[in-house]
Write a protein that holds these residues in place. Sequence first.
Motif, mmCIF file in Angstrom:
data_model
loop_
_atom_site.group_PDB
_atom_site.id
_atom_site.type_symbol
_atom_site.label_atom_id
_atom_site.label_comp_id
_atom_site.label_asym_id
_atom_site.label_seq_id
_atom_site.Cartn_x
_atom_site.Cartn_y
_atom_site.Cartn_z
ATOM 1 N N VAL A 161 0.989 -1.305 0.104
ATOM 2 C CA VAL A 161 0.007 0.174 0.225
ATOM 3 C C VAL A 161 0.885 1.173 -0.129
ATOM 4 C CG1 VAL A 161 -1.859 1.330 1.289
ATOM 5 C CG2 VAL A 161 -1.735 -1.183 1.250
ATOM 6 N N VAL A 162 0.460 2.124 -0.825
ATOM 7 C CA VAL A 162 1.152 3.545 -1.054
ATOM 8 C C VAL A 162 0.148 4.487 -0.275
ATOM 9 C CG1 VAL A 162 2.304 5.320 -2.368
ATOM 10 C CG2 VAL A 162 2.428 2.920 -2.915
ATOM 11 N N VAL A 163 0.647 4.837 0.728
ATOM 12 C CA VAL A 163 -0.286 6.290 1.136
ATOM 13 C C VAL A 163 0.175 7.483 0.743
ATOM 14 C CG1 VAL A 163 -1.365 7.184 3.508
ATOM 15 C CG2 VAL A 163 -0.761 4.738 3.189
ATOM 16 N N ALA A 164 -0.882 8.439 0.327
ATOM 17 C CA ALA A 164 -0.532 9.796 -0.147
ATOM 18 C C ALA A 164 -1.175 10.879 0.512
ATOM 19 C CB ALA A 164 -0.632 9.642 -1.612
ATOM 20 N N GLY A 165 -0.778 11.936 0.787
ATOM 21 C CA GLY A 165 -1.246 12.692 1.588
ATOM 22 C C GLY A 165 -0.506 13.804 1.883
ATOM 23 N N ARG A 166 -0.994 14.873 2.583
ATOM 24 C CA ARG A 166 -0.253 16.166 2.903
ATOM 25 C C ARG A 166 0.582 16.249 4.394
ATOM 26 N NH1 ARG A 166 -3.663 21.294 1.466
ATOM 27 N NH2 ARG A 166 -5.246 20.035 2.555
ATOM 28 N N ARG A 167 -0.378 15.309 5.024
ATOM 29 C CA ARG A 167 -0.040 15.326 6.679
ATOM 30 C C ARG A 167 1.025 14.089 6.588
ATOM 31 N NH1 ARG A 167 -5.585 15.628 9.540
ATOM 32 N NH2 ARG A 167 -6.061 13.691 8.094
ATOM 33 N N GLU A 168 2.234 14.603 7.166
ATOM 34 C CA GLU A 168 3.305 13.487 7.391
ATOM 35 C C GLU A 168 3.168 12.775 8.544
ATOM 36 O OE1 GLU A 168 8.066 13.893 6.099
ATOM 37 O OE2 GLU A 168 6.650 15.428 6.106
ATOM 38 N N LYS A 169 2.819 13.459 9.332
ATOM 39 C CA LYS A 169 2.676 12.436 10.777
ATOM 40 C C LYS A 169 1.400 11.313 10.653
ATOM 41 C CE LYS A 169 1.489 13.131 15.890
ATOM 42 N NZ LYS A 169 0.193 12.747 15.790
ATOM 43 N N GLU A 170 0.394 11.879 10.255
ATOM 44 C CA GLU A 170 -0.848 11.149 10.170
ATOM 45 C C GLU A 170 -0.488 10.128 8.837
ATOM 46 O OE1 GLU A 170 -0.687 14.361 10.392
ATOM 47 O OE2 GLU A 170 -2.377 14.850 11.904
ATOM 48 N N GLY A 171 0.145 10.443 7.869
ATOM 49 C CA GLY A 171 0.584 9.145 6.814
ATOM 50 C C GLY A 171 1.374 8.377 7.480
ATOM 51 N N GLU A 172 2.364 8.518 8.176
ATOM 52 C CA GLU A 172 3.217 7.554 9.028
ATOM 53 C C GLU A 172 2.449 6.841 9.815
ATOM 54 O OE1 GLU A 172 6.072 6.606 7.917
ATOM 55 O OE2 GLU A 172 6.634 8.410 6.555
ATOM 56 N N GLU A 173 1.498 7.399 10.473
ATOM 57 C CA GLU A 173 0.475 6.673 11.383
ATOM 58 C C GLU A 173 -0.113 5.560 10.546
ATOM 59 O OE1 GLU A 173 -1.863 9.667 13.240
ATOM 60 O OE2 GLU A 173 -0.084 10.063 14.739
ATOM 61 N N THR A 174 -0.600 5.832 9.461
ATOM 62 C CA THR A 174 -1.486 4.907 8.571
ATOM 63 C C THR A 174 -0.421 3.884 8.373
ATOM 64 O OG1 THR A 174 -2.903 6.667 7.696
ATOM 65 C CG2 THR A 174 -2.616 4.502 6.545
ATOM 66 N N GLN A 229 7.617 7.225 -7.538
ATOM 67 C CA GLN A 229 8.179 6.436 -6.400
ATOM 68 C C GLN A 229 7.441 5.336 -6.237
ATOM 69 O OE1 GLN A 229 9.303 8.239 -2.612
ATOM 70 N NE2 GLN A 229 9.107 10.181 -3.460
ATOM 71 N N THR A 230 5.876 5.286 -6.388
ATOM 72 C CA THR A 230 5.392 3.911 -6.433
ATOM 73 C C THR A 230 6.173 2.878 -7.279
ATOM 74 O OG1 THR A 230 3.250 5.142 -5.793
ATOM 75 C CG2 THR A 230 2.984 2.756 -6.679
ATOM 76 N N ILE A 231 6.081 3.345 -8.473
ATOM 77 C CA ILE A 231 6.954 2.170 -9.317
ATOM 78 C C ILE A 231 8.357 1.926 -8.903
ATOM 79 C CG2 ILE A 231 7.422 1.788 -12.020
ATOM 80 C CD1 ILE A 231 4.431 2.048 -11.172
ATOM 81 N N SER A 232 9.219 3.062 -8.670
ATOM 82 C CA SER A 232 10.437 2.490 -8.393
ATOM 83 C C SER A 232 10.678 1.557 -6.726
ATOM 84 C CB SER A 232 11.347 3.627 -8.197
ATOM 85 O OG SER A 232 10.888 4.479 -6.718
ATOM 86 N N THR A 233 9.325 1.727 -6.089
ATOM 87 C CA THR A 233 9.395 0.683 -4.709
ATOM 88 C C THR A 233 8.949 -0.455 -5.143
ATOM 89 O OG1 THR A 233 9.379 2.834 -3.524
ATOM 90 C CG2 THR A 233 8.719 0.765 -2.450
ATOM 91 N N TYR A 234 7.843 -0.539 -5.871
ATOM 92 C CA TYR A 234 6.893 -1.669 -5.963
ATOM 93 C C TYR A 234 6.866 -2.493 -7.204
ATOM 94 C CZ TYR A 234 5.689 -1.034 -1.048
ATOM 95 O OH TYR A 234 5.788 -0.923 0.316
ATOM 96 N N GLY A 235 7.414 -1.588 -8.178
ATOM 97 C CA GLY A 235 7.245 -2.208 -9.563
ATOM 98 C C GLY A 235 5.906 -1.882 -10.367
ATOM 99 N N ARG A 236 4.954 -1.603 -9.933
ATOM 100 C CA ARG A 236 3.651 -1.689 -10.533
ATOM 101 C C ARG A 236 2.618 -0.982 -9.780
ATOM 102 N NH1 ARG A 236 2.268 -6.376 -12.255
ATOM 103 N NH2 ARG A 236 0.199 -6.260 -12.306
ATOM 104 N N LEU A 237 1.631 -0.825 -10.351
ATOM 105 C CA LEU A 237 0.317 0.220 -9.964
ATOM 106 C C LEU A 237 -0.928 -0.715 -10.334
ATOM 107 C CD1 LEU A 237 -0.900 2.328 -8.257
ATOM 108 C CD2 LEU A 237 -1.037 3.698 -10.347
ATOM 109 N N ASP A 238 -1.550 -1.334 -9.451
ATOM 110 C CA ASP A 238 -2.726 -2.164 -9.777
ATOM 111 C C ASP A 238 -3.790 -1.466 -9.343
ATOM 112 O OD1 ASP A 238 -1.613 -4.674 -10.564
ATOM 113 O OD2 ASP A 238 -0.595 -4.377 -8.657
ATOM 114 N N PHE A 239 -4.032 -0.739 -8.275
ATOM 115 C CA PHE A 239 -5.330 -0.372 -7.800
ATOM 116 C C PHE A 239 -5.137 1.256 -7.451
ATOM 117 C CE2 PHE A 239 -5.337 -4.520 -5.921
ATOM 118 C CZ PHE A 239 -5.897 -5.226 -7.308
ATOM 119 N N ALA A 240 -5.937 2.201 -7.663
ATOM 120 C CA ALA A 240 -5.800 3.630 -7.118
ATOM 121 C C ALA A 240 -7.086 3.930 -6.454
ATOM 122 C CB ALA A 240 -5.368 4.570 -8.351
#
Length: 255
Positions: free
Chosen positions: A33-46, A76-87
């Motif tokens: 799972v790639v979590v995107a958002g503006r709030r860093e703290k909350e993103g890391e909590e997810t 970054q999603t592709i470089s980390t995990y190589g693909r994107l199946d769901f958005a």
Amino acid sequence: MALFSEKVALITGGTSGIGRATAIAFAKEGAKVVVAGRREKEGEETVALIQKVQGEGIFIKTDILVAADIKNLIEQTISTYGRLDFAFNNAGIEEPPGAFLEGTEEEYDRIMDVNVKGVWLSMQYEIAEMLKQGSGVIVNTSSIAGLIGMARVPIYVASKHAVLGLTRAVALEYAKSGIRVNAVNPGAIQTEMMDRFVGTPESETEFRQQLKAAHPVGRLGTDEEVASAVIYLCSPGASFITGQSITMDGGFTAQ
């Protein structure tokens, strides 16, 4: 075997509420799972919650109104995990209730930019990547406000109608490319955003009581219930569904 083993899911607005619940739901089904958002703290909590259910995920700070940010997110999603199946394009904002004639141009631009342009821009980069692999599923967050009119939140209503329009148009264009595009239409869901509208569950304000009563089931929905619908739309069981939306509103729009 998990439903989404070896698959990769991207979620905008994944720092809280429906986005966070859906991130966890994808992780439980084996997706990275790639979590995107503006709030860093909350993103890391997810991400920590994803790891708590033995899942794998990363947070990428992203402003969905900045094309360079979304480009970086996909790269970054592709470089980390190589693909994107769901958005799951879930990032959005509310409109403070008020009289139509009191609305401002600034408020209009802010709501339409986040709720509509953000989805449009995200899909442009997501679909470009999905076309390379010949497959993918996109789910956009609309609302029951995208299906009916609601007084005193006209800009929000317009923005969510627009999300459904985008969903249908893009689904038709890429139907033969292995890419499905659908939407979810939540009713009143117990989230931080809802608390800003009607007060916290502990306060049990008159507005909250009225809102619960407006739903035939007599309660607000949960973010996990919306997440379940997103998971279904991404699953093989929904392989013949595109250009559609699922409404989870406790019977609100059936009245």
